[in-house]
Design a protein around this motif. Sequence first.
Motif, PDB file in Angstrom:
ATOM      1  N   TYR A 184       0.954   4.936   9.091  1.00  0.00           N
ATOM      2  CA  TYR A 184       0.446   5.406  10.385  1.00  0.00           C
ATOM      3  C   TYR A 184      -0.958   4.858  10.643  1.00  0.00           C
ATOM      4  N   SER A 185      -1.812   4.919   9.643  1.00  0.00           N
ATOM      5  CA  SER A 185      -3.180   4.421   9.805  1.00  0.00           C
ATOM      6  C   SER A 185      -3.192   2.940  10.156  1.00  0.00           C
ATOM      7  N   LYS A 186      -2.399   2.172   9.447  1.00  0.00           N
ATOM      8  CA  LYS A 186      -2.331   0.735   9.702  1.00  0.00           C
ATOM      9  C   LYS A 186      -1.826   0.464  11.111  1.00  0.00           C
ATOM     10  N   ASN A 187      -0.820   1.233  11.526  1.00  0.00           N
ATOM     11  CA  ASN A 187      -0.258   1.070  12.869  1.00  0.00           C
ATOM     12  C   ASN A 187      -1.274   1.433  13.943  1.00  0.00           C
ATOM     13  N   GLN A 188      -2.001   2.520  13.740  1.00  0.00           N
ATOM     14  CA  GLN A 188      -2.988   2.951  14.727  1.00  0.00           C
ATOM     15  C   GLN A 188      -4.132   1.956  14.853  1.00  0.00           C
ATOM     16  N   LEU A 189      -4.562   1.409  13.722  1.00  0.00           N
ATOM     17  CA  LEU A 189      -5.627   0.406  13.761  1.00  0.00           C
ATOM     18  C   LEU A 189      -5.178  -0.825  14.532  1.00  0.00           C
ATOM     19  N   ALA A 190      -3.942  -1.266  14.273  1.00  0.00           N
ATOM     20  CA  ALA A 190      -3.411  -2.431  14.996  1.00  0.00           C
ATOM     21  C   ALA A 190      -3.340  -2.146  16.492  1.00  0.00           C
ATOM     22  N   LYS A 191      -2.872  -0.943  16.861  1.00  0.00           N
ATOM     23  CA  LYS A 191      -2.799  -0.583  18.277  1.00  0.00           C
ATOM     24  C   LYS A 191      -4.180  -0.513  18.905  1.00  0.00           C
ATOM     25  N   LEU A 192      -5.139   0.004  18.161  1.00  0.00           N
ATOM     26  CA  LEU A 192      -6.491   0.130  18.687  1.00  0.00           C
ATOM     27  C   LEU A 192      -7.100  -1.237  18.963  1.00  0.00           C
ATOM     28  N   LEU A 193      -6.907  -2.171  18.042  1.00  0.00           N
ATOM     29  CA  LEU A 193      -7.465  -3.510  18.216  1.00  0.00           C
ATOM     30  C   LEU A 193      -6.745  -4.290  19.317  1.00  0.00           C
ATOM     31  N   ALA A 194      -5.500  -3.904  19.594  1.00  0.00           N
ATOM     32  CA  ALA A 194      -4.742  -4.580  20.653  1.00  0.00           C
ATOM     33  C   ALA A 194      -4.700  -3.756  21.939  1.00  0.00           C
ATOM     34  N   HIS A 195      -5.453  -2.659  21.959  1.00  0.00           N
ATOM     35  CA  HIS A 195      -5.348  -1.690  23.056  1.00  0.00           C
ATOM     36  C   HIS A 195      -5.712  -2.284  24.416  1.00  0.00           C
ATOM     37  N   ASP A 196      -6.793  -3.039  24.468  1.00  0.00           N
ATOM     38  CA  ASP A 196      -7.259  -3.562  25.757  1.00  0.00           C
ATOM     39  C   ASP A 196      -7.702  -5.007  25.559  1.00  0.00           C
ATOM     40  N   PRO A 197      -6.743  -5.936  25.429  1.00  0.00           N
ATOM     41  CA  PRO A 197      -7.097  -7.327  25.116  1.00  0.00           C
ATOM     42  C   PRO A 197      -7.998  -7.972  26.160  1.00  0.00           C
ATOM     43  N   LEU A 213      -8.018   6.339  20.277  1.00  0.00           N
ATOM     44  CA  LEU A 213      -6.599   6.626  20.458  1.00  0.00           C
ATOM     45  C   LEU A 213      -6.320   8.059  20.021  1.00  0.00           C
ATOM     46  N   HIS A 214      -5.502   8.773  20.782  1.00  0.00           N
ATOM     47  CA  HIS A 214      -5.125  10.143  20.456  1.00  0.00           C
ATOM     48  C   HIS A 214      -3.601  10.199  20.383  1.00  0.00           C
ATOM     49  N   ASN A 215      -3.067  10.012  19.208  1.00  0.00           N
ATOM     50  CA  ASN A 215      -1.619   9.984  19.036  1.00  0.00           C
ATOM     51  C   ASN A 215      -1.178  11.001  17.996  1.00  0.00           C
ATOM     52  N   ILE A 216       0.117  11.165  17.860  1.00  0.00           N
ATOM     53  CA  ILE A 216       0.673  12.151  16.941  1.00  0.00           C
ATOM     54  C   ILE A 216       1.076  11.476  15.631  1.00  0.00           C
ATOM     55  N   PHE A 217       0.502  11.970  14.541  1.00  0.00           N
ATOM     56  CA  PHE A 217       0.936  11.560  13.207  1.00  0.00           C
ATOM     57  C   PHE A 217       2.157  12.403  12.889  1.00  0.00           C
ATOM     58  N   ASP A 225      12.311  23.402   1.807  1.00  0.00           N
ATOM     59  CA  ASP A 225      12.533  22.096   1.186  1.00  0.00           C
ATOM     60  C   ASP A 225      12.207  20.936   2.125  1.00  0.00           C
ATOM     61  N   LYS A 226      11.090  21.070   2.847  1.00  0.00           N
ATOM     62  CA  LYS A 226      10.742  20.040   3.814  1.00  0.00           C
ATOM     63  C   LYS A 226       9.231  19.975   4.013  1.00  0.00           C
ATOM     64  N   ALA A 227       8.726  18.777   4.096  1.00  0.00           N
ATOM     65  CA  ALA A 227       7.331  18.548   4.481  1.00  0.00           C
ATOM     66  C   ALA A 227       7.336  18.073   5.923  1.00  0.00           C
ATOM     67  N   VAL A 228       6.571  18.765   6.764  1.00  0.00           N
ATOM     68  CA  VAL A 228       6.539  18.453   8.190  1.00  0.00           C
ATOM     69  C   VAL A 228       5.140  17.983   8.572  1.00  0.00           C
ATOM     70  N   ILE A 229       5.075  16.785   9.125  1.00  0.00           N
ATOM     71  CA  ILE A 229       3.803  16.210   9.566  1.00  0.00           C
ATOM     72  C   ILE A 229       3.917  15.985  11.061  1.00  0.00           C
ATOM     73  N   ASP A 230       3.135  16.710  11.816  1.00  0.00           N
ATOM     74  CA  ASP A 230       3.234  16.668  13.274  1.00  0.00           C
ATOM     75  C   ASP A 230       1.885  17.110  13.842  1.00  0.00           C
ATOM     76  N   GLU A 231       0.924  16.223  13.830  1.00  0.00           N
ATOM     77  CA  GLU A 231      -0.423  16.596  14.245  1.00  0.00           C
ATOM     78  C   GLU A 231      -1.081  15.459  15.011  1.00  0.00           C
ATOM     79  N   ARG A 232      -1.837  15.842  16.027  1.00  0.00           N
ATOM     80  CA  ARG A 232      -2.591  14.844  16.791  1.00  0.00           C
ATOM     81  C   ARG A 232      -3.765  14.365  15.946  1.00  0.00           C
TER      82      ARG A 232
END
Length: 658
Positions: free
Chosen positions: A285-298, A257-261, A238-245
């Motif tokens: 997650y996608s929106k967050n990763q895109l924001a981090k990527l664009l702010a990764h190396d100002p 960026l190489h992070n864990i979803f 009774d659980k969906a588990v999302i844990d992938e790079r």
Amino acid sequence: MRRMRGAALALLMLCGLGMQATAHAASMEPTLLPNVQASTFEVVAHKPTHDPLTYARKLPMELLPFQQRTDKYYSIGTAFAIGHNRYVTAGHVLMVGLDSLWGPLALRDASGKVYPIDKILKFSLRKDFVMFSLKNPPSEASLPVNIHPQLNKVVYAVGNALGTGIVIRDGLYTSDTPEQQAGSWKWMRFSAAASPGNSGGPLLDTHGKVVGVVLMKSANENLNYALPIGEVLNAPDDKAVIDERVSYQFDVFDTTLHNIFKGTFALPLSQSGFFKAYDKLQRAYSKNQLAKLLAHDPAKMFPNGEGSNELLHEVPSMSNFPSVVARDNNGQWDLSAKRQRKVTLSDNGYIEVGSFRNNLLMHLRKPDSLSATKLYHDPKTLMDLILRTGYMKRRVGNDRVKITSMGEPVRDFVHEDKWHRRWQIRIWPMPYANTNVVLMTLPVPDGYVGMMQFAKASQTYDYLINAEALSDFMYVTYDGMLKQWKTFLTQRDLLPDAFKHIHIDFDYGKRFDYRSKQLQLSWTPKLQKIDPESMLTLGFSFFKDHGKVVWDVADVWAAPNPYDRDAINVARVAQPTADMEDSFKSTWHKVEHRRHPYDGVARNDDDIMKITSVAGPVAEADPQVLYPVYYHSEGAQPQPKMAAKLKLLMSGLKIRDR
């Protein structure tokens, strides 16, 4: 932004690839076959009953194999029963249903009967499996399991190979290999052949017991991979588990960026409820990763970071074909686009197409007979023109049929980018391919510039936010005849905010006036014709204005008509910074000190007479910005005549930029 599953970097999913493997002579015990066949199913999705596309001719469906053209369903993969109303398939098979244009997935047995999926019971993105129930299960038939299979023993890969029904093929269970992310479990490797459609099928031992779930193949060897069935049974109920790079990239630079979803949500859920819960997590997650990527190396990000200066100081590109500001291998931000071909339309219209990475770039010059208002506000008309390029064709067997219309878009909205340009974004479905066409266009005086992407239905959100982010890096010139400008300037709701400070006014045969925050320019027919077909190009660029980077006009160019080589031109040049290349400093020195060719002396350049002067403060004032002023005239022209024209041009020019 581009999303790549971590495992897929080394392994390829079976549902999209064919395989080769060493065959073995062993056969399954005949008495086991009835239960294997009764417990194994195709995963299917209903073919769309309505096709919104129009084609140049009737689709030659007779070229397809009989089963493929008569089947009402698409075959996606394989599933199998392992208990009372408990079925298993690959997670990536289930994910074909995410935002699918084909509707919900179902199972189909050997007799052709279809069973809707009821509830999703277990799911793991990283282990790539799903367990579910059916609304009306066909029987109590199921496969027994063996959680301790022996190495180097015969195994059978059972699946819907190539969509032609359940096929059983033998091989050896050869080895185990740790999963790539953290070695948390071991994949089974086996040599039994597997084909497209085998994904999610059972891997059986010689007793007909399930030892694994067939998932993927190695990219470099003829071995296939299965998830041990014990990993499915021992997964939390009774659980969906999302844990992938998951690796993320953005097209304008090579940073990744190489992070864990990561996330969980409670099951059971209906198929639609599952996708809704998963989609919510994935989009966040996608929106967050895109924001981090664009702010990764100002410190290295355009327009304020390292490598931006040269582009901020260059004279604008006056090409009417769009390009993208991208970072090269040396860390410099520059314009990038590959113009590929031009397709002529009726009534002086044409479409130029090119590319940047996986994005299709285009410039559409509208036919004269087409109303600009209709073009700007009727997306079907726009897409029908684009389709005339023949770029989109539907493959049927070994034939390809041109798509001539896609009908109305399913989404139509305006996205305002960082520079307050208003992009019209439209999405059209291509149901037969389970794909969406994402078109992002910006109105310009002579038609449109834009970018198009083809996104699998499950990836459309990723592509959409990628397109919106990419709009901040698009480089666009505004070009057209005065009669086109006249209509364009009435589209106030579609104009970038920069036009709030730009005033363009003209009276054919009498006068032309241009005013902006940077300069004021006017002339009469004594200098150059002012007719409906007279050309005006505003070279928009990115530059610093009192320390802040803006997107505004940095070059004004005008010609009597589209074919005349005569022209007037006023361009903005900024004092280079100390870290810039010598070529910029040399040019600035010549401009600042009115050295040749900025000395007001006419010169012949490829049968065009050119004369140039400079508007702005004199050298002693240490100017930060100067404006070279050009007058061009085709053929040999005497110095006095050229000087007189230049004087007329200078007399109508006032620089406001400081």
